[in-house]
Design a protein around this motif. Structure first.
Motif, PDB file in Angstrom:
ATOM      1  N   GLU A 218      67.761 -19.681  65.589  1.00  0.00           N
ATOM      2  CA  GLU A 218      66.880 -20.472  64.724  1.00  0.00           C
ATOM      3  C   GLU A 218      65.626 -20.927  65.442  1.00  0.00           C
ATOM      4  N   SER A 219      65.671 -21.030  66.749  1.00  0.00           N
ATOM      5  CA  SER A 219      64.505 -21.496  67.503  1.00  0.00           C
ATOM      6  C   SER A 219      63.636 -20.357  68.041  1.00  0.00           C
ATOM      7  N   SER A 220      63.965 -19.119  67.722  1.00  0.00           N
ATOM      8  CA  SER A 220      63.197 -17.978  68.221  1.00  0.00           C
ATOM      9  C   SER A 220      61.860 -17.853  67.492  1.00  0.00           C
ATOM     10  N   GLN A 221      60.844 -17.385  68.204  1.00  0.00           N
ATOM     11  CA  GLN A 221      59.527 -17.092  67.636  1.00  0.00           C
ATOM     12  C   GLN A 221      59.366 -15.572  67.618  1.00  0.00           C
ATOM     13  N   THR A 222      59.538 -14.972  66.437  1.00  0.00           N
ATOM     14  CA  THR A 222      59.633 -13.512  66.348  1.00  0.00           C
ATOM     15  C   THR A 222      58.354 -12.840  65.865  1.00  0.00           C
ATOM     16  N   ASP A 223      57.297 -13.617  65.570  1.00  0.00           N
ATOM     17  CA  ASP A 223      56.064 -13.011  65.068  1.00  0.00           C
ATOM     18  C   ASP A 223      55.498 -12.028  66.086  1.00  0.00           C
ATOM     19  N   GLY A 224      55.132 -10.832  65.594  1.00  0.00           N
ATOM     20  CA  GLY A 224      54.534  -9.824  66.456  1.00  0.00           C
ATOM     21  C   GLY A 224      55.542  -8.925  67.158  1.00  0.00           C
ATOM     22  N   TYR A 225      56.827  -9.179  66.940  1.00  0.00           N
ATOM     23  CA  TYR A 225      57.874  -8.374  67.572  1.00  0.00           C
ATOM     24  C   TYR A 225      58.621  -7.550  66.523  1.00  0.00           C
ATOM     25  N   SER A 226      59.267  -6.506  66.973  1.00  0.00           N
ATOM     26  CA  SER A 226      60.194  -5.765  66.116  1.00  0.00           C
ATOM     27  C   SER A 226      61.524  -6.495  66.095  1.00  0.00           C
ATOM     28  N   THR A 227      62.128  -6.603  64.923  1.00  0.00           N
ATOM     29  CA  THR A 227      63.431  -7.250  64.771  1.00  0.00           C
ATOM     30  C   THR A 227      64.417  -6.234  64.218  1.00  0.00           C
ATOM     31  N   ILE A 228      65.598  -6.171  64.805  1.00  0.00           N
ATOM     32  CA  ILE A 228      66.622  -5.243  64.329  1.00  0.00           C
ATOM     33  C   ILE A 228      67.938  -5.998  64.157  1.00  0.00           C
ATOM     34  N   THR A 229      68.737  -5.501  63.238  1.00  0.00           N
ATOM     35  CA  THR A 229      70.074  -6.039  63.012  1.00  0.00           C
ATOM     36  C   THR A 229      71.099  -5.107  63.634  1.00  0.00           C
ATOM     37  N   ILE A 230      71.937  -5.659  64.474  1.00  0.00           N
ATOM     38  CA  ILE A 230      73.034  -4.908  65.072  1.00  0.00           C
ATOM     39  C   ILE A 230      74.275  -5.153  64.223  1.00  0.00           C
ATOM     40  N   PRO A 231      74.829  -4.110  63.618  1.00  0.00           N
ATOM     41  CA  PRO A 231      75.992  -4.319  62.744  1.00  0.00           C
ATOM     42  C   PRO A 231      77.209  -4.830  63.522  1.00  0.00           C
ATOM     43  N   ALA A 232      78.198  -5.307  62.780  1.00  0.00           N
ATOM     44  CA  ALA A 232      79.455  -5.719  63.406  1.00  0.00           C
ATOM     45  C   ALA A 232      80.082  -4.528  64.132  1.00  0.00           C
ATOM     46  N   HIS A 233      80.526  -4.761  65.364  1.00  0.00           N
ATOM     47  CA  HIS A 233      81.113  -3.703  66.179  1.00  0.00           C
ATOM     48  C   HIS A 233      82.200  -4.288  67.066  1.00  0.00           C
ATOM     49  N   THR A 234      83.030  -3.402  67.568  1.00  0.00           N
ATOM     50  CA  THR A 234      83.872  -3.708  68.710  1.00  0.00           C
ATOM     51  C   THR A 234      83.116  -3.268  69.951  1.00  0.00           C
ATOM     52  N   TRP A 235      83.130  -4.115  70.984  1.00  0.00           N
ATOM     53  CA  TRP A 235      82.356  -3.842  72.191  1.00  0.00           C
ATOM     54  C   TRP A 235      83.284  -3.775  73.404  1.00  0.00           C
ATOM     55  N   ALA A 236      83.102  -2.740  74.206  1.00  0.00           N
ATOM     56  CA  ALA A 236      83.728  -2.682  75.532  1.00  0.00           C
ATOM     57  C   ALA A 236      82.688  -3.195  76.513  1.00  0.00           C
ATOM     58  N   ILE A 237      83.020  -4.275  77.197  1.00  0.00           N
ATOM     59  CA  ILE A 237      82.041  -4.977  78.032  1.00  0.00           C
ATOM     60  C   ILE A 237      82.472  -4.898  79.488  1.00  0.00           C
ATOM     61  N   PHE A 238      81.569  -4.404  80.326  1.00  0.00           N
ATOM     62  CA  PHE A 238      81.835  -4.220  81.747  1.00  0.00           C
ATOM     63  C   PHE A 238      80.855  -5.080  82.541  1.00  0.00           C
ATOM     64  N   ALA A 239      81.398  -5.969  83.369  1.00  0.00           N
ATOM     65  CA  ALA A 239      80.572  -6.903  84.133  1.00  0.00           C
ATOM     66  C   ALA A 239      80.556  -6.517  85.604  1.00  0.00           C
ATOM     67  N   SER A 240      79.393  -6.648  86.210  1.00  0.00           N
ATOM     68  CA  SER A 240      79.270  -6.381  87.644  1.00  0.00           C
ATOM     69  C   SER A 240      79.673  -7.611  88.440  1.00  0.00           C
ATOM     70  N   ASP A 241      79.896  -7.418  89.731  1.00  0.00           N
ATOM     71  CA  ASP A 241      79.973  -8.540  90.654  1.00  0.00           C
ATOM     72  C   ASP A 241      78.560  -9.071  90.886  1.00  0.00           C
ATOM     73  N   PRO A 242      78.412 -10.317  91.373  1.00  0.00           N
ATOM     74  CA  PRO A 242      77.074 -10.843  91.663  1.00  0.00           C
ATOM     75  C   PRO A 242      76.347  -9.985  92.697  1.00  0.00           C
ATOM     76  N   PHE A 243      75.022  -9.871  92.530  1.00  0.00           N
ATOM     77  CA  PHE A 243      74.238  -9.043  93.444  1.00  0.00           C
ATOM     78  C   PHE A 243      72.817  -9.593  93.535  1.00  0.00           C
ATOM     79  N   THR A 244      72.080  -9.146  94.536  1.00  0.00           N
ATOM     80  CA  THR A 244      70.656  -9.445  94.647  1.00  0.00           C
ATOM     81  C   THR A 244      69.868  -8.306  94.006  1.00  0.00           C
ATOM     82  N   TRP A 245      68.641  -8.608  93.556  1.00  0.00           N
ATOM     83  CA  TRP A 245      67.902  -7.639  92.750  1.00  0.00           C
ATOM     84  C   TRP A 245      67.648  -6.328  93.476  1.00  0.00           C
ATOM     85  N   ASP A 246      67.591  -6.341  94.790  1.00  0.00           N
ATOM     86  CA  ASP A 246      67.336  -5.088  95.503  1.00  0.00           C
ATOM     87  C   ASP A 246      68.485  -4.088  95.343  1.00  0.00           C
ATOM     88  N   ALA A 247      69.648  -4.567  94.920  1.00  0.00           N
ATOM     89  CA  ALA A 247      70.801  -3.680  94.717  1.00  0.00           C
ATOM     90  C   ALA A 247      70.979  -3.295  93.248  1.00  0.00           C
TER      91      ALA A 247
END
Length: 299
Positions: A218-247
């Motif tokens: 509700e607080s987003s300012q979307t003027d000038g941007y493309s907006t898309i709707t992502i339908p309902a899905h099941t997601w397989a989510i894979f998380a990395s370990d913490p890292f520094t940006w050089d890696a």
């Protein structure tokens, strides 16, 4: 039809058409996915692009033809394997084999052979993969989008990485973050405001869409941007370990590779239209990335 069967059927099509035209869209259809999705999977699994693999296979067979068919003209062999002139064929042949086509016909000449690839399940190390399966209702994202070509012969060879670089340089990433507003309730509080989503709409066989995006609230300012709707899905989510940006490059490539080579072939799921998110976050001076793959259970 399981993942391995589909991938090997695509390789069968390539092998049967090495002396003819190989349609990348047809390769992808054999694997039941988009052209971009197949080429992406192929590169992560094999560490070589699909175009380079096809080039190596053709030049491997061309070398055998030169050695085994002394009566065949070099120009005819060049045309047979997709080269329009003996000059372009000789250049590609020498780059791969280290010798000219004419030298390849001499006894004792050392050549390189790249065998046909087949996909199978391999037993690997016991390193755990951290993942979770989540179902999410439809949501919206907005941001800066581009459409990129997967055809290696296309004149448009811009990449999502260049898109990130350009929009960091001109301040658009920071502006998008400022316009993002609050994160939705289903997102972790330590996430950054700008992420990326890929393959969220049809763009043709030889192209894919990519967006630098923020989650709409509700607080987003979307003027000038493309907006898309992502339908309902099941997601397989894979998380990395913490890292520094050089890696970052090594970390994200490892996550993608393990998803395609270790998890997807055995998990009983398939990816939905290649749709995935790269979600970025961090705290305490370190960063992490989550890869969200839209998936569904296989029959």
């Amino acid at each position: 039809m399981d993942w391995l069967t589909r991938m090997n059927r695509a390789m069968d099509y390539i092998e049967m058409n090495l002396t003819g035209e190989i349609e990348l869209a047809k390769v992808a259809r054999e694997a039941c996915c988009s052209s971009y999705e197949f080429q992406r999977m192929f590169s992560f699994i094999t560490d070589v692009t699909l175009a380079e693999y096809i080039r190596r296979r053709r030049l491997t067979l061309a070398a055998l033809e030169l050695q085994n068919n002394a009566a065949a003209k070099i120009i005819d062999i060049a045309l047979q394997y997709g080269y329009e002139s003996p000059v372009s064929f000789a250049r590609a042949f020498q780059l791969l084999h280290g010798v000219t086509p004419a030298m390849a016909r001499q006894d004792g000449t050392a050549l390189k052979a790249y065998p046909r690839l087949s996909f199978l399940i391999a037993i690997k190390g016991a390193e755990a993969m951290n993942y979770r399966i989540e179902s999410k209702e439809a949501f919206q994202v907005f941001g800066i989008e581009g459409v990129y070509q997967t055809n290696p012969d296309s004149e448009d060879q811009h990449t999502p990485a260049q898109m990130w670089q350009q929009n960091h340089a001109n301040g658009e990433v920071e502006r998008l973050a400022a316009n993002a507003g609050d994160l939705p309730a289903f997102m972790s509080s330590d996430l950054y405001k700008v992420h990326a989503v890929c393959s969220y709409k049809p763009t043709g066989d030889d192209a894919f869409p990519y967006m630098l995006c923020a989650f709409k609230s509700e607080s987003s300012q979307t003027d000038g941007y493309s907006t898309i709707t992502i339908p309902a899905h099941t997601w397989a989510i894979f998380a990395s370990d913490p890292f520094t940006w050089d890696a970052f490059n090594e970390v994200i490539e490892t996550l993608y590779r393990r998803f395609f080579t270790e998890w997807l072939p055995t998990a009983g799921y398939e990816q939905v239209d290649g749709l995935d998110f790269e979600i970025y976050g961090g705290s305490g001076g370190l960063n992490y990335v989550e890869l969200w793959f839209a998936v569904r259970k296989t029959a």
